[in-house]
Design an enzyme around this catalytic site. Structure first.
Site, PDB file in Angstrom:
ATOM      1  N   GLU A  83       0.801  -1.216   0.000  1.00 23.56           N
ATOM      2  CA  GLU A  83       0.000   0.000   0.000  1.00 23.56           C
ATOM      3  C   GLU A  83       0.840   1.276   0.000  1.00 23.56           C
ATOM      4  O   GLU A  83       0.300   2.379   0.066  1.00 23.56           O
ATOM      5  CB  GLU A  83      -0.937  -0.004   1.216  1.00 23.56           C
ATOM      6  N   THR A 100      -9.598   6.640  15.719  1.00 24.02           N
ATOM      7  CA  THR A 100      -8.180   6.588  15.359  1.00 24.02           C
ATOM      8  C   THR A 100      -7.888   7.331  14.058  1.00 24.02           C
ATOM      9  O   THR A 100      -8.654   7.269  13.101  1.00 24.02           O
ATOM     10  CB  THR A 100      -7.716   5.128  15.224  1.00 24.02           C
ATOM     11  N   ASN A 138     -13.693   5.564  12.951  1.00 24.46           N
ATOM     12  CA  ASN A 138     -14.898   5.049  13.578  1.00 24.46           C
ATOM     13  C   ASN A 138     -14.709   4.835  15.070  1.00 24.46           C
ATOM     14  O   ASN A 138     -13.598   4.906  15.604  1.00 24.46           O
ATOM     15  CB  ASN A 138     -15.282   3.721  12.924  1.00 24.46           C
ATOM     16  N   ASP A 170     -18.874   2.564  10.657  1.00 24.77           N
ATOM     17  CA  ASP A 170     -17.473   2.608  10.231  1.00 24.77           C
ATOM     18  C   ASP A 170     -17.314   3.504   9.006  1.00 24.77           C
ATOM     19  O   ASP A 170     -16.554   3.208   8.088  1.00 24.77           O
ATOM     20  CB  ASP A 170     -16.940   1.202   9.943  1.00 24.77           C
ATOM     21  N   LYS A 185     -15.712   7.749   3.594  1.00 28.00           N
ATOM     22  CA  LYS A 185     -16.456   6.521   3.340  1.00 28.00           C
ATOM     23  C   LYS A 185     -17.957   6.751   3.188  1.00 28.00           C
ATOM     24  O   LYS A 185     -18.637   5.970   2.533  1.00 28.00           O
ATOM     25  CB  LYS A 185     -16.233   5.528   4.481  1.00 28.00           C
ATOM     26  N   TRP A 198     -16.624  -0.418   3.954  1.00 23.59           N
ATOM     27  CA  TRP A 198     -15.484  -0.018   3.121  1.00 23.59           C
ATOM     28  C   TRP A 198     -15.801   1.225   2.308  1.00 23.59           C
ATOM     29  O   TRP A 198     -14.981   1.677   1.511  1.00 23.59           O
ATOM     30  CB  TRP A 198     -15.016  -1.166   2.226  1.00 23.59           C
ATOM     31  N   CYS A 237     -11.088 -14.787  13.744  1.00 19.87           N
ATOM     32  CA  CYS A 237     -10.153 -15.242  12.710  1.00 19.87           C
ATOM     33  C   CYS A 237     -10.399 -14.649  11.330  1.00 19.87           C
ATOM     34  O   CYS A 237      -9.514 -14.681  10.473  1.00 19.87           O
ATOM     35  CB  CYS A 237     -10.200 -16.766  12.590  1.00 19.87           C
ATOM     36  N   HIS A 272      -8.230 -14.604   7.763  1.00 19.89           N
ATOM     37  CA  HIS A 272      -8.498 -15.817   6.983  1.00 19.89           C
ATOM     38  C   HIS A 272      -9.814 -15.779   6.228  1.00 19.89           C
ATOM     39  O   HIS A 272     -10.174 -16.764   5.586  1.00 19.89           O
ATOM     40  CB  HIS A 272      -8.445 -17.035   7.899  1.00 19.89           C
TER      41      HIS A 272
END
Length: 727
Positions: free
Chosen positions: A105, A277, A297, A342, A369, A427, A648, A652
């Site tokens: 990135e 943040t 958020n 978010d 966003k 997103w 997870c 993943h």
């Protein structure tokens, strides 16, 4: 650890343009003055950047000295050797293979012919801008056992340079100064305020008045946001600005936080961390001496569980202007009051001078966003205009008198039973991928998302004081079924585009559609060009005025970073950082597979007439081992699915469908199945798999294993029937 090319230590790698300037100066000066000037330049060494050079960047357009090229973050280059007339002649000049095939990135910095950039795990590379030759490499040795404590892959968005040093932040929360000549660490400071919380750094630092400024991430895991300035010479902390209040029962650190705490209700939010943040974007106006930071958020998305569905919750999802010398608050504008989805305002911010209604205005622009494109007065924070640039259902408009959104109620999932479809989803209509502004066309070029997900209230939720889990969102987000057809339905609905936006008239001028979201950031140039990499593995140049495609080349992997252009030895180059990864492929693995790419991290650099041959990518071959016998009751498997998606899925993939960046847990080997509890409890920490010892119980680990065995059989059936989107 540092690897150094010894030849680099003998050279300062000044750009040809600066040498020519020095030569002209010498020709018109006394020889003694020429010797003095030349000696001063030579003594300065590599990365000899200060504030004046960045402010005067247009006088040396061959360099890219700050992450947005200039303090105003326009990501526009005045270089004109490559134009819309000849861009079709671009060819590969050089390529460099990065160490880790994870998300890439970074925006490279290029100073006097030397490129400074990063790959995964914040490894820093110094490369010759003309040849791609490695000059040195610095590995900060991130604690990879902490990789489960932060969001969105082992990514890093690049470095800052200042007076012979290179500065980088790390995912384990450090800020490091590196000698630009030797590649050796000069100082290394811990930026984390509370080690019981899951702080991380993925953003690029900015440097103003000798202060290195960096924020942090971790809101999804329960942290309190802040931005900190460190002395560039010593690493000593100069100031810290908290973006959300502290304990409401105690006096706040500053007057603005005393004001902000009144916009929160109850105390649950403080236990949860607060969030807000500042994990990415910043910009700086040297005339006003204002630093602009974008905040994110809340630590719990659910507005009801966080703040009893009351108050604006400052300074969540806001643009905040502060004094970079003192860290003192000046003004703020909140894009999404009480943000419950978010819809961060951490996205790229651009400063420009626009003529609006016949009047010159100094503005700051952002496409956060939430789906609205904002134009604000950058001196005062006063609202000027905002319009939808992407599909939106949470608000009907932004009130021109108040600058506040007019909420529709359609997205208030905490007031409803069952899933609620929200546009845009988490997103956003645009995420961290940088946009650019071209003063010649007057257009902003946005990597746009068309993205919606379902949110669902979790009324019985209780905050879990543990790191490494997504339960702290307080909502059920993107609740896909295990059925591949359901995943495919969501994937097809998540599309992207390159959007050319008129910020004065607040309207679309042109748009190029893409198959999926998470395409790369943009670069615009005085050559009437817009460059962008794509999620489906291409690097592309468009006509900046009408969006017609003029050139493209294969990149062998998804491109999510923003390109840069610079000059070396009299030639203009364009560089793309290539490497599939980040939030989309790791979390929404099944949906990201529509991009049809695999991780392969490298630097690709082009010039007119380039003749280098693209080296063949060496992708990992996926195996599908036979799973062990089915185990677990339906209840155990359902509990395992819930625990998997809570703990997870950020790495993943939702429902254990990997995007190929990290291992697909439906494909565990017989040995891995046998030692599964040990892996979860830390056996693979050296490989980057964090330990969940003390976080997950033995029962939960067993239930997750039961679910993964079930998913392994699902994958076999899908492959047998030709219904899988996994390969």
């Amino acid at each position: 650890m540092t690897v150094v090319n010894a030849a680099y230590l003998k050279s300062d790698h000044r750009s040809s343009s600066r040498l020519k300037q020095l030569g002209l100066f010498c020709a018109a000066s006394l020889s003694s003055l020429c010797v003095a000037a030349g000696s001063a330049q030579a003594a300065a060494g590599p990365a000899d950047v200060d504030g004046q050079r960045i402010i005067n960047a247009d006088k040396e357009p061959g360099n890219w000295m700050s992450t947005g090229r200039t303090y105003d973050e326009q990501r526009f280059s005045p270089l004109t050797q490559i134009t819309s007339d000849n861009v079709g002649k671009l060819g590969l000049a050089w390529q460099y293979k990065l160490d880790f095939d994870r998300g890439v990135e970074a925006t490279p910095i290029v100073v006097d012919g030397v490129m400074y950039t990063t790959g995964a795990f914040a490894v820093v590379y110094a490369l010759d801008g003309a040849t791609g030759k490695l000059l040195w490499k610095f590995d900060p040795k991130e604690d990879r056992a902490k990789s489960g404590q932060f969001c969105c892959d082992a990514v890093n968005r690049g470095v800052a340079v200042w007076k012979g040093r290179v500065y980088v932040g790390t995912n384990d929360g450090r800020l490091i100064a590196i000698d630009a000549k030797t590649g050796q660490s000069v100082w290394d400071v811990d930026t984390i305020a509370d080690h019981d919380r899951s702080y991380a750094i993925s953003g690029a630092p900015r440097i103003v008045h000798g202060k290195v400024i960096i924020g942090n991430g971790g809101a999804e895991y329960g942290v309190r946001g802040y931005v900190t300035a460190y002395d560039a010479d010593s690493g000593k902390q100069a100031w810290r600005f908290y973006t959300v209040p502290g304990d409401p029962d105690k006096p706040q650190e500053t007057p603005e936080l005393q004001m902000a705490v009144k916009t929160w209700t109850g105390k649950a939010w403080f236990e949860q961390g607060g969030g807000g943040t500042a994990w990415d974007s910043m910009a700086y106006d040297p005339d006003l001496n204002l630093l602009y930071i974008g905040t994110g958020n809340a630590s719990m998305w659910n507005y009801k569980l966080r703040s009893e569905a009351k108050g604006d919750n400052l300074f969540l999802s806001s643009i905040v202007a502060i004094n970079p010398d003192t860290g003192k608050y000046v003004w703020h504008y909140q894009t999404t009051p009480g943000d419950a989805w978010d819809m961060t305002a951490t996205q790229h911010m651009i400063l420009a001078d626009l003529n609006i209604n016949g009047q010159p205005r100094k503005v700051i622009m952002q496409a956060p966003k939430n789906g609205f494109f904002y134009v604000l007065d950058r001196a005062t924070g006063k609202f000027i205009s905002a319009e939808k640039y992407a599909p939106v259902n949470w608000a009907s408009k932004i009130d021109p008198k108040t600058g506040r959104p007019v909420f529709t109620g359609d997205a208030s999932y905490w007031e409803k039973k069952g899933p609620v479809l929200v546009r845009p989803g988490f997103w956003g209509g645009h995420d961290w991928q940088p946009m650019s502004y071209n003063p010649a066309t007057g257009l902003v070029y946005i990597p746009k998302h068309v993205f919606a997900v379902e949110y669902e209230d979790t009324p019985d939720y209780k905050y879990i004081q543990h790191k490494r889990n997504f339960y702290q969102l307080g909502v059920g987000a993107a609740a896909m079924k295990d059925d591949p057809a359901d995943m495919e339905k969501w994937a097809k609905s998540w599309t992207g585009a390159l959007l050319a936006w008129d910020p004065v008239h607040q309207k679309k001028v042109w748009e190029v559609p893409y198959t999926t979201i998470f395409n790369g950031g943009t670069l615009s140039t005085a050559g009437n060009l817009v460059f962008e990499g794509t999620a489906d593995g291409r690097v592309v140049a468009y006509n900046a005025k009408d969006g017609s495609k003029l050139w493209q080349s294969p990149a062998q992997s998804g491109v999510i970073a923003a390109p840069v252009t610079y000059e070396a030895n009299g030639a203009q180059y364009v560089t793309f950082m290539v490497g599939w990864g980040g939030a989309f492929p790791t979390f929404a693995g099944g949906a990201s597979l529509r991009a049809g790419v695999k991780p392969w991290a490298q630097v690709l650099t082009y010039k007119l007439g380039g003749t280098a041959e693209l080296a063949k990518a060496e992708y990992k071959v996926l195996q599908t081992p036979e799973p062990p016998a089915r185990a677990g009751t339906p209840e155990d498997i359902a509990m395992g699915k819930d625990a998997f998606n809570g703990h997870c899925s950020q790495c993943h993939g939702i429902n254990a469908v990997s995007g190929g960046v990290v291992p697909d847990l439906r494909r565990l080997s017989a040995a891995q199945h046998q030692m599964f509890p040990m892996i979860v409890q830390g056996a693979y920490q050296s490989l980057g798999m964090p330990s969940y010892k003390g976080v997950l119980t033995e029962t939960q680990i067993g239930q997750i294993h039961d679910y993964l065995i079930k998913r392994a059989y699902d994958l076999q059936d899908e492959l047998k029937n030709g219904h899988s989107i996994a390969d």
